[in-house]
Design a protein around this motif. Sequence first.
Motif, PDB file in Angstrom:
ATOM      1  N   PHE B 113       0.825  -1.207   0.000  1.00  0.00           N
ATOM      2  CA  PHE B 113       0.000   0.000   0.000  1.00  0.00           C
ATOM      3  C   PHE B 113       0.862   1.261   0.000  1.00  0.00           C
ATOM      4  O   PHE B 113       1.892   1.321   0.687  1.00  0.00           O
ATOM      5  N   LEU B 114       0.406   2.261  -0.737  1.00  0.00           N
ATOM      6  CA  LEU B 114       0.874   3.620  -0.528  1.00  0.00           C
ATOM      7  C   LEU B 114      -0.027   4.182   0.572  1.00  0.00           C
ATOM      8  O   LEU B 114      -1.257   4.124   0.481  1.00  0.00           O
ATOM      9  N   ALA B 115       0.579   4.695   1.625  1.00  0.00           N
ATOM     10  CA  ALA B 115      -0.181   5.294   2.723  1.00  0.00           C
ATOM     11  C   ALA B 115      -0.115   6.816   2.567  1.00  0.00           C
ATOM     12  O   ALA B 115       0.946   7.416   2.751  1.00  0.00           O
ATOM     13  N   GLU B 116      -1.215   7.392   2.187  1.00  0.00           N
ATOM     14  CA  GLU B 116      -1.291   8.851   2.007  1.00  0.00           C
ATOM     15  C   GLU B 116      -1.721   9.483   3.324  1.00  0.00           C
ATOM     16  O   GLU B 116      -2.718   9.072   3.925  1.00  0.00           O
ATOM     17  N   PHE B 117      -0.958  10.481   3.780  1.00  0.00           N
ATOM     18  CA  PHE B 117      -1.322  11.166   5.026  1.00  0.00           C
ATOM     19  C   PHE B 117      -1.514  12.670   4.853  1.00  0.00           C
ATOM     20  O   PHE B 117      -1.835  13.364   5.812  1.00  0.00           O
ATOM     21  N   ASP B 118      -1.313  13.169   3.637  1.00  0.00           N
ATOM     22  CA  ASP B 118      -1.473  14.621   3.428  1.00  0.00           C
ATOM     23  C   ASP B 118      -1.973  14.906   2.014  1.00  0.00           C
ATOM     24  O   ASP B 118      -1.475  15.782   1.315  1.00  0.00           O
ATOM     25  N   GLY B 119      -2.968  14.136   1.596  1.00  0.00           N
ATOM     26  CA  GLY B 119      -3.513  14.282   0.248  1.00  0.00           C
ATOM     27  C   GLY B 119      -4.664  15.271   0.242  1.00  0.00           C
ATOM     28  O   GLY B 119      -4.926  15.929   1.258  1.00  0.00           O
ATOM     29  N   PRO B 120      -5.376  15.368  -0.870  1.00  0.00           N
ATOM     30  CA  PRO B 120      -5.056  14.647  -2.111  1.00  0.00           C
ATOM     31  C   PRO B 120      -3.849  15.248  -2.831  1.00  0.00           C
ATOM     32  O   PRO B 120      -3.714  16.448  -2.903  1.00  0.00           O
ATOM     33  N   ARG B 121      -2.998  14.330  -3.321  1.00  0.00           N
ATOM     34  CA  ARG B 121      -1.787  14.738  -4.037  1.00  0.00           C
ATOM     35  C   ARG B 121      -1.447  13.705  -5.102  1.00  0.00           C
ATOM     36  O   ARG B 121      -1.867  12.567  -5.039  1.00  0.00           O
ATOM     37  N   ARG B 122      -0.606  14.117  -6.001  1.00  0.00           N
ATOM     38  CA  ARG B 122      -0.046  13.190  -6.979  1.00  0.00           C
ATOM     39  C   ARG B 122       1.283  12.719  -6.401  1.00  0.00           C
ATOM     40  O   ARG B 122       2.163  13.523  -6.111  1.00  0.00           O
ATOM     41  N   ARG B 123       1.439  11.411  -6.199  1.00  0.00           N
ATOM     42  CA  ARG B 123       2.627  10.850  -5.545  1.00  0.00           C
ATOM     43  C   ARG B 123       3.412   9.992  -6.509  1.00  0.00           C
ATOM     44  O   ARG B 123       2.849   9.308  -7.359  1.00  0.00           O
TER      45      ARG B 123
END
Lengths: 129, 129, 129
Positions: B113-123
Amino acid sequence: MLYEFTVQSSRREEFILITGEINRILAEAGMKNGSCTVFIPHTTAAVTVNECADADVAADLLAFLARLVPASGAYRHREGNSDAHIKAALLGTSLHLIVREGKLDLGTWQGVFLAEFDGPRRRKVKVWA
Amino acid sequence: MLYEFTVQSSRREEFILITGEINRILAEAGMKNGSCTVFIPHTTAAVTVNECADADVAADLLAFLARLVPASGAYRHREGNSDAHIKAALLGTSLHLIVREGKLDLGTWQGVFLAEFDGPRRRKVKVWA
Amino acid sequence: MLYEFTVQSSRREEFILITGEINRILAEAGMKNGSCTVFIPHTTAAVTVNECADADVAADLLAFLARLVPASGAYRHREGNSDAHIKAALLGTSLHLIVREGKLDLGTWQGVFLAEFDGPRRRKVKVWA
Protein backbone atom coordinates in the motif's frame (compact mmCIF):
# COMPACT_ATOMS: atom_id res chain seq x y z
CA MET A 1 18.15 -17.93 -4.02
CA LEU A 2 14.95 -18.04 -2.02
CA TYR A 3 14.91 -19.90 1.29
CA GLU A 4 12.14 -20.41 3.80
CA PHE A 5 11.76 -21.70 7.32
CA THR A 6 8.91 -22.01 9.76
CA VAL A 7 8.52 -20.88 13.33
CA GLN A 8 5.90 -22.17 15.74
CA SER A 9 4.77 -19.55 18.25
CA SER A 10 3.28 -20.68 21.53
CA ARG A 11 1.47 -17.60 22.82
CA ARG A 12 -0.73 -14.86 21.39
CA GLU A 13 2.14 -12.37 21.62
CA GLU A 14 5.83 -13.07 21.82
CA PHE A 15 9.22 -12.30 20.31
CA ILE A 16 11.08 -15.29 18.94
CA LEU A 17 14.78 -14.99 18.12
CA ILE A 18 15.50 -16.14 14.54
CA THR A 19 19.12 -15.00 14.12
CA GLY A 20 20.35 -18.60 14.24
CA GLU A 21 17.91 -19.82 11.59
CA ILE A 22 18.95 -17.03 9.23
CA ASN A 23 22.63 -17.75 9.78
CA ARG A 24 21.98 -21.44 9.01
CA ILE A 25 20.38 -20.38 5.71
CA LEU A 26 23.33 -18.13 4.86
CA ALA A 27 25.65 -21.10 5.44
CA GLU A 28 23.46 -23.30 3.24
CA ALA A 29 23.39 -20.59 0.56
CA GLY A 30 27.15 -20.21 0.77
CA MET A 31 26.82 -16.44 0.98
CA LYS A 32 30.01 -14.86 2.31
CA ASN A 33 29.57 -11.11 1.96
CA GLY A 34 26.58 -9.16 0.74
CA SER A 35 23.08 -8.38 1.85
CA CYS A 36 19.95 -10.42 2.38
CA THR A 37 16.24 -9.80 2.66
CA VAL A 38 14.15 -11.25 5.49
CA PHE A 39 10.41 -11.15 4.82
CA ILE A 40 7.40 -12.47 6.68
CA PRO A 41 4.39 -13.31 4.49
CA HIS A 42 1.86 -12.65 7.25
CA THR A 43 -0.19 -9.64 8.28
CA THR A 44 -0.34 -10.16 12.04
CA ALA A 45 3.35 -10.81 12.67
CA ALA A 46 6.48 -8.79 11.96
CA VAL A 47 10.26 -9.01 11.79
CA THR A 48 12.39 -6.62 13.77
CA VAL A 49 15.90 -6.13 15.10
CA ASN A 50 16.43 -5.37 18.77
CA GLU A 51 18.45 -6.34 21.81
CA CYS A 52 18.70 -10.07 22.43
CA ALA A 53 21.05 -10.04 25.43
CA ASP A 54 18.36 -9.11 27.94
CA ALA A 55 14.92 -10.63 27.26
CA ASP A 56 13.37 -7.81 29.26
CA VAL A 57 13.87 -5.45 26.32
CA ALA A 58 11.55 -7.50 24.13
CA ALA A 59 9.13 -7.87 27.06
CA ASP A 60 9.06 -4.10 27.52
CA LEU A 61 8.39 -3.56 23.81
CA LEU A 62 5.54 -6.10 23.82
CA ALA A 63 4.03 -4.50 26.93
CA PHE A 64 4.34 -1.03 25.39
CA LEU A 65 2.59 -2.14 22.19
CA ALA A 66 -0.17 -3.84 24.21
CA ARG A 67 -0.86 -0.54 26.00
CA LEU A 68 -0.60 1.48 22.79
CA VAL A 69 -2.90 -0.69 20.68
CA PRO A 70 -5.78 -2.07 22.75
CA ALA A 71 -6.79 -5.63 21.91
CA SER A 72 -10.43 -4.61 21.78
CA GLY A 73 -11.85 -1.31 20.66
CA ALA A 74 -14.00 0.31 17.99
CA TYR A 75 -12.39 -1.69 15.20
CA ARG A 76 -14.20 -2.42 11.93
CA HIS A 77 -12.31 -5.63 11.06
CA ARG A 78 -14.40 -8.42 12.56
CA GLU A 79 -11.83 -11.10 13.16
CA GLY A 80 -10.87 -9.74 16.58
CA ASN A 81 -7.23 -9.23 15.69
CA SER A 82 -7.11 -5.64 14.44
CA ASP A 83 -4.57 -4.84 17.13
CA ALA A 84 -2.27 -7.51 15.70
CA HIS A 85 -2.46 -6.00 12.20
CA ILE A 86 -1.66 -2.55 13.59
CA LYS A 87 1.29 -3.75 15.70
CA ALA A 88 2.68 -5.65 12.70
CA ALA A 89 2.44 -2.51 10.56
CA LEU A 90 4.30 -0.47 13.17
CA LEU A 91 7.25 -2.89 13.24
CA GLY A 92 7.19 -3.90 9.56
CA THR A 93 7.32 -7.08 7.51
CA SER A 94 10.69 -6.80 5.78
CA LEU A 95 14.30 -6.31 6.84
CA HIS A 96 17.34 -5.83 4.69
CA LEU A 97 20.48 -6.97 6.48
CA ILE A 98 24.20 -7.05 5.81
CA VAL A 99 26.11 -10.34 5.64
CA ARG A 100 29.79 -10.49 6.54
CA GLU A 101 32.00 -13.56 6.51
CA GLY A 102 28.99 -15.83 6.16
CA LYS A 103 26.90 -14.41 9.01
CA LEU A 104 24.51 -11.56 9.68
CA ASP A 105 26.61 -8.50 10.45
CA LEU A 106 24.71 -7.41 13.56
CA GLY A 107 25.76 -5.28 16.50
CA THR A 108 26.94 -6.91 19.71
CA TRP A 109 23.53 -6.80 21.37
CA GLN A 110 21.34 -7.18 18.30
CA GLY A 111 19.19 -10.12 17.34
CA VAL A 112 16.57 -10.63 14.63
CA PHE A 113 13.13 -11.41 16.03
CA LEU A 114 9.89 -12.71 14.66
CA ALA A 115 7.25 -10.65 16.45
CA GLU A 116 4.11 -12.72 16.92
CA PHE A 117 0.94 -10.72 17.62
CA ASP A 118 -1.81 -13.25 16.90
CA GLY A 119 -0.49 -16.66 17.90
CA PRO A 120 -0.06 -19.38 18.62
CA ARG A 121 0.49 -20.09 14.92
CA ARG A 122 2.90 -21.68 12.53
CA ARG A 123 4.67 -18.83 10.70
CA LYS A 124 6.82 -18.77 7.60
CA VAL A 125 9.90 -16.59 7.21
CA LYS A 126 11.39 -16.05 3.75
CA VAL A 127 15.00 -15.17 3.11
CA TRP A 128 16.45 -14.01 -0.18
CA ALA A 129 20.20 -14.57 -0.02
CA MET B 1 16.91 -0.65 -13.52
CA LEU B 2 14.97 2.21 -11.98
CA TYR B 3 11.25 2.47 -12.65
CA GLU B 4 8.70 4.99 -11.44
CA PHE B 5 4.95 5.36 -11.42
CA THR B 6 2.53 7.90 -10.04
CA VAL B 7 -0.50 7.54 -7.80
CA GLN B 8 -3.21 10.17 -7.40
CA SER B 9 -4.75 10.16 -3.94
CA SER B 10 -8.23 11.56 -3.48
CA ARG B 11 -8.46 12.21 0.25
CA ARG B 12 -6.24 13.60 3.00
CA GLU B 13 -5.64 10.11 4.37
CA GLU B 14 -6.06 6.81 2.61
CA PHE B 15 -4.36 3.54 1.77
CA ILE B 16 -4.01 2.82 -1.93
CA LEU B 17 -3.13 -0.68 -3.11
CA ILE B 18 -0.11 -0.64 -5.45
CA THR B 19 0.67 -4.36 -5.73
CA GLY B 20 -0.60 -4.46 -9.31
CA GLU B 21 1.52 -1.49 -10.43
CA ILE B 22 4.65 -3.07 -8.97
CA ASN B 23 3.91 -6.40 -10.63
CA ARG B 24 3.46 -4.57 -13.96
CA ILE B 25 6.91 -3.03 -13.51
CA LEU B 26 8.45 -6.42 -12.70
CA ALA B 27 6.94 -7.78 -15.93
CA GLU B 28 8.32 -4.80 -17.87
CA ALA B 29 11.73 -5.28 -16.23
CA GLY B 30 11.66 -8.98 -17.05
CA MET B 31 12.67 -9.83 -13.49
CA LYS B 32 11.92 -13.45 -12.70
CA ASN B 33 13.46 -14.15 -9.29
CA GLY B 34 15.23 -11.78 -6.96
CA SER B 35 14.43 -8.82 -4.77
CA CYS B 36 13.26 -5.31 -5.45
CA THR B 37 13.18 -2.01 -3.60
CA VAL B 38 10.05 0.12 -3.37
CA PHE B 39 10.70 3.70 -2.28
CA ILE B 40 8.49 6.75 -1.92
CA PRO B 41 10.30 10.09 -2.37
CA HIS B 42 7.87 11.98 -0.14
CA THR B 43 7.86 12.91 3.54
CA THR B 44 4.13 12.82 4.26
CA ALA B 45 3.34 9.45 2.68
CA ALA B 46 4.68 5.94 3.26
CA VAL B 47 4.78 2.45 1.80
CA THR B 48 3.66 -0.51 3.86
CA VAL B 49 2.58 -4.13 3.57
CA ASN B 50 -0.66 -5.24 5.18
CA GLU B 51 -3.84 -7.21 4.57
CA CYS B 52 -5.63 -6.36 1.35
CA ALA B 53 -8.44 -8.92 1.51
CA ASP B 54 -10.53 -6.91 3.99
CA ALA B 55 -10.38 -3.12 3.51
CA ASP B 56 -11.40 -2.72 7.15
CA VAL B 57 -7.84 -3.60 8.21
CA ALA B 58 -6.43 -0.54 6.45
CA ALA B 59 -9.33 1.56 7.78
CA ASP B 60 -8.55 0.43 11.35
CA LEU B 61 -4.88 1.29 10.91
CA LEU B 62 -5.71 4.76 9.55
CA ALA B 63 -8.15 5.37 12.43
CA PHE B 64 -5.58 4.19 14.98
CA LEU B 65 -2.90 6.51 13.58
CA ALA B 66 -5.37 9.43 13.55
CA ARG B 67 -6.00 8.90 17.28
CA LEU B 68 -2.31 8.35 18.03
CA VAL B 69 -1.00 11.42 16.20
CA PRO B 70 -3.43 14.35 16.51
CA ALA B 71 -3.78 16.49 13.39
CA SER B 72 -3.34 19.63 15.44
CA GLY B 73 -1.22 20.07 18.52
CA ALA B 74 1.81 21.90 19.85
CA TYR B 75 3.83 21.29 16.69
CA ARG B 76 6.68 23.56 15.62
CA HIS B 77 6.48 22.85 11.88
CA ARG B 78 4.16 25.53 10.50
CA GLU B 79 2.74 23.85 7.45
CA GLY B 80 -0.05 22.17 9.42
CA ASN B 81 0.95 18.65 8.42
CA SER B 82 3.28 17.57 11.22
CA ASP B 83 0.99 14.64 11.94
CA ALA B 84 1.50 13.42 8.38
CA HIS B 85 5.30 13.54 8.73
CA ILE B 86 5.10 11.57 11.98
CA LYS B 87 2.73 8.93 10.59
CA ALA B 88 4.95 8.50 7.53
CA ALA B 89 8.00 8.01 9.78
CA LEU B 90 6.18 5.34 11.80
CA LEU B 91 5.35 3.28 8.70
CA GLY B 92 8.51 4.01 6.70
CA THR B 93 9.42 5.09 3.19
CA SER B 94 11.16 2.01 1.82
CA LEU B 95 10.34 -1.68 1.42
CA HIS B 96 12.54 -4.48 0.22
CA LEU B 97 10.49 -7.30 -1.28
CA ILE B 98 11.11 -10.72 -2.75
CA VAL B 99 10.22 -11.51 -6.37
CA ARG B 100 9.32 -15.04 -7.42
CA GLU B 101 8.37 -16.19 -10.91
CA GLY B 102 7.96 -12.62 -12.08
CA LYS B 103 5.73 -11.39 -9.26
CA LEU B 104 6.00 -10.05 -5.72
CA ASP B 105 6.25 -13.05 -3.41
CA LEU B 106 3.64 -11.91 -0.89
CA GLY B 107 1.55 -13.87 1.57
CA THR B 108 -2.01 -14.84 0.69
CA TRP B 109 -3.54 -11.81 2.40
CA GLN B 110 -0.77 -9.29 1.84
CA GLY B 111 -0.81 -6.26 -0.40
CA VAL B 112 1.59 -3.34 -0.83
CA PHE B 113 0.00 0.00 0.00
CA LEU B 114 0.87 3.62 -0.53
CA ALA B 115 -0.18 5.29 2.72
CA GLU B 116 -1.29 8.85 2.01
CA PHE B 117 -1.32 11.17 5.03
CA ASP B 118 -1.47 14.62 3.43
CA GLY B 119 -3.51 14.28 0.25
CA PRO B 120 -5.06 14.65 -2.11
CA ARG B 121 -1.79 14.74 -4.04
CA ARG B 122 -0.05 13.19 -6.98
CA ARG B 123 2.63 10.85 -5.55
CA LYS B 124 5.61 9.12 -7.11
CA VAL B 125 6.68 5.59 -6.27
CA LYS B 126 10.13 4.39 -7.31
CA VAL B 127 11.03 0.75 -7.88
CA TRP B 128 14.52 -0.62 -8.32
CA ALA B 129 14.20 -4.03 -9.97
CA MET C 1 31.43 -3.73 -0.51
CA LEU C 2 30.91 -2.92 3.15
CA TYR C 3 31.61 0.59 4.40
CA GLU C 4 31.26 2.10 7.83
CA PHE C 5 31.36 5.54 9.38
CA THR C 6 30.84 6.91 12.86
CA VAL C 7 28.61 9.64 14.19
CA GLN C 8 29.05 11.37 17.53
CA SER C 9 25.77 12.46 19.07
CA SER C 10 25.77 15.27 21.58
CA ARG C 11 22.43 14.91 23.38
CA ARG C 12 20.29 12.08 24.74
CA GLU C 13 17.88 12.44 21.83
CA GLU C 14 18.48 14.02 18.48
CA PHE C 15 18.24 13.51 14.73
CA ILE C 16 21.53 13.78 12.85
CA LEU C 17 21.51 14.16 9.08
CA ILE C 18 23.75 11.53 7.43
CA THR C 19 22.83 11.95 3.76
CA GLY C 20 26.19 13.55 2.99
CA GLU C 21 28.20 10.76 4.63
CA ILE C 22 26.32 8.13 2.65
CA ASN C 23 26.84 10.02 -0.60
CA ARG C 24 30.56 10.23 0.17
CA ILE C 25 30.63 6.45 0.59
CA LEU C 26 28.79 5.95 -2.71
CA ALA C 27 31.41 8.12 -4.42
CA GLU C 28 34.20 6.10 -2.78
CA ALA C 29 32.50 2.86 -3.81
CA GLY C 30 32.08 4.14 -7.35
CA MET C 31 28.44 3.07 -7.36
CA LYS C 32 26.53 4.81 -10.14
CA ASN C 33 23.08 3.19 -10.21
CA GLY C 34 21.63 0.55 -7.95
CA SER C 35 20.52 0.19 -4.38
CA CYS C 36 22.29 0.29 -1.06
CA THR C 37 21.60 -0.83 2.49
CA VAL C 38 22.06 1.47 5.47
CA PHE C 39 22.17 -0.36 8.80
CA ILE C 40 22.80 0.75 12.35
CA PRO C 41 24.31 -1.92 14.64
CA HIS C 42 22.78 -0.45 17.79
CA THR C 43 19.59 -1.10 19.73
CA THR C 44 18.87 2.38 21.07
CA ALA C 45 19.29 4.32 17.83
CA ALA C 46 17.62 4.07 14.44
CA VAL C 47 17.90 5.20 10.82
CA THR C 48 14.99 6.93 9.15
CA VAL C 49 14.10 9.09 6.16
CA ASN C 50 12.20 12.32 6.70
CA GLU C 51 12.13 15.99 5.80
CA CYS C 52 15.47 17.77 6.15
CA ALA C 53 14.47 21.20 4.80
CA ASP C 54 12.77 22.30 8.03
CA ALA C 55 14.44 21.06 11.22
CA ASP C 56 11.11 21.52 13.01
CA VAL C 57 9.84 18.31 11.40
CA ALA C 58 12.48 16.24 13.16
CA ALA C 59 11.89 18.20 16.37
CA ASP C 60 8.16 17.43 16.19
CA LEU C 61 8.85 13.73 15.65
CA LEU C 62 11.25 13.61 18.61
CA ALA C 63 8.73 15.42 20.82
CA PHE C 64 5.93 13.09 19.70
CA LEU C 65 8.02 9.99 20.51
CA ALA C 66 8.97 11.44 23.90
CA ARG C 67 5.26 11.80 24.76
CA LEU C 68 4.39 8.40 23.31
CA VAL C 69 7.11 6.42 25.09
CA PRO C 70 7.74 7.79 28.59
CA ALA C 71 11.38 7.79 29.67
CA SER C 72 10.44 6.20 32.98
CA GLY C 73 7.68 3.72 33.62
CA ALA C 74 7.00 0.16 34.67
CA TYR C 75 9.82 -1.22 32.53
CA ARG C 76 11.55 -4.51 33.32
CA HIS C 77 14.86 -3.70 31.61
CA ARG C 78 17.03 -2.21 34.34
CA GLU C 79 19.37 0.00 32.37
CA GLY C 80 16.97 2.94 32.37
CA ASN C 81 16.78 3.17 28.59
CA SER C 82 13.79 0.99 27.71
CA ASP C 83 12.16 3.97 26.05
CA ALA C 84 15.17 4.25 23.72
CA HIS C 85 14.88 0.58 22.68
CA ILE C 86 11.17 1.04 21.97
CA LYS C 87 11.63 4.23 19.95
CA ALA C 88 14.40 2.57 17.92
CA ALA C 89 12.12 -0.39 17.18
CA LEU C 90 9.36 1.92 15.98
CA LEU C 91 11.63 3.67 13.46
CA GLY C 92 13.76 0.67 12.51
CA THR C 93 17.44 -0.16 12.11
CA SER C 94 17.75 -0.72 8.37
CA LEU C 95 16.94 1.23 5.21
CA HIS C 96 17.20 0.13 1.63
CA LEU C 97 17.70 3.08 -0.68
CA ILE C 98 18.00 3.70 -4.41
CA VAL C 99 21.17 5.15 -5.92
CA ARG C 100 21.02 7.20 -9.11
CA GLU C 101 23.95 8.81 -10.90
CA GLY C 102 26.19 8.22 -7.92
CA LYS C 103 23.94 9.67 -5.23
CA LEU C 104 21.02 8.64 -3.06
CA ASP C 105 17.87 9.07 -5.13
CA LEU C 106 15.84 10.92 -2.51
CA GLY C 107 12.86 13.23 -2.83
CA THR C 108 13.37 17.00 -2.82
CA TRP C 109 12.72 17.38 0.91
CA GLN C 110 14.07 14.03 2.09
CA GLY C 111 17.16 13.37 4.14
CA VAL C 112 18.52 10.26 5.86
CA PHE C 113 18.81 10.65 9.62
CA LEU C 114 20.46 8.78 12.42
CA ALA C 115 17.92 8.91 15.25
CA GLU C 116 19.72 8.96 18.58
CA PHE C 117 17.60 7.97 21.58
CA ASP C 118 20.23 7.22 24.23
CA GLY C 119 23.12 9.59 23.65
CA PRO C 120 25.47 11.19 23.76
CA ARG C 121 27.34 8.27 22.19
CA ARG C 122 29.62 7.39 19.35
CA ARG C 123 27.53 5.43 16.83
CA LYS C 124 28.47 3.30 13.85
CA VAL C 125 26.55 3.29 10.59
CA LYS C 126 27.16 0.50 8.08
CA VAL C 127 26.54 0.82 4.36
CA TRP C 128 26.52 -2.02 1.87
CA ALA C 129 26.99 -0.50 -1.58
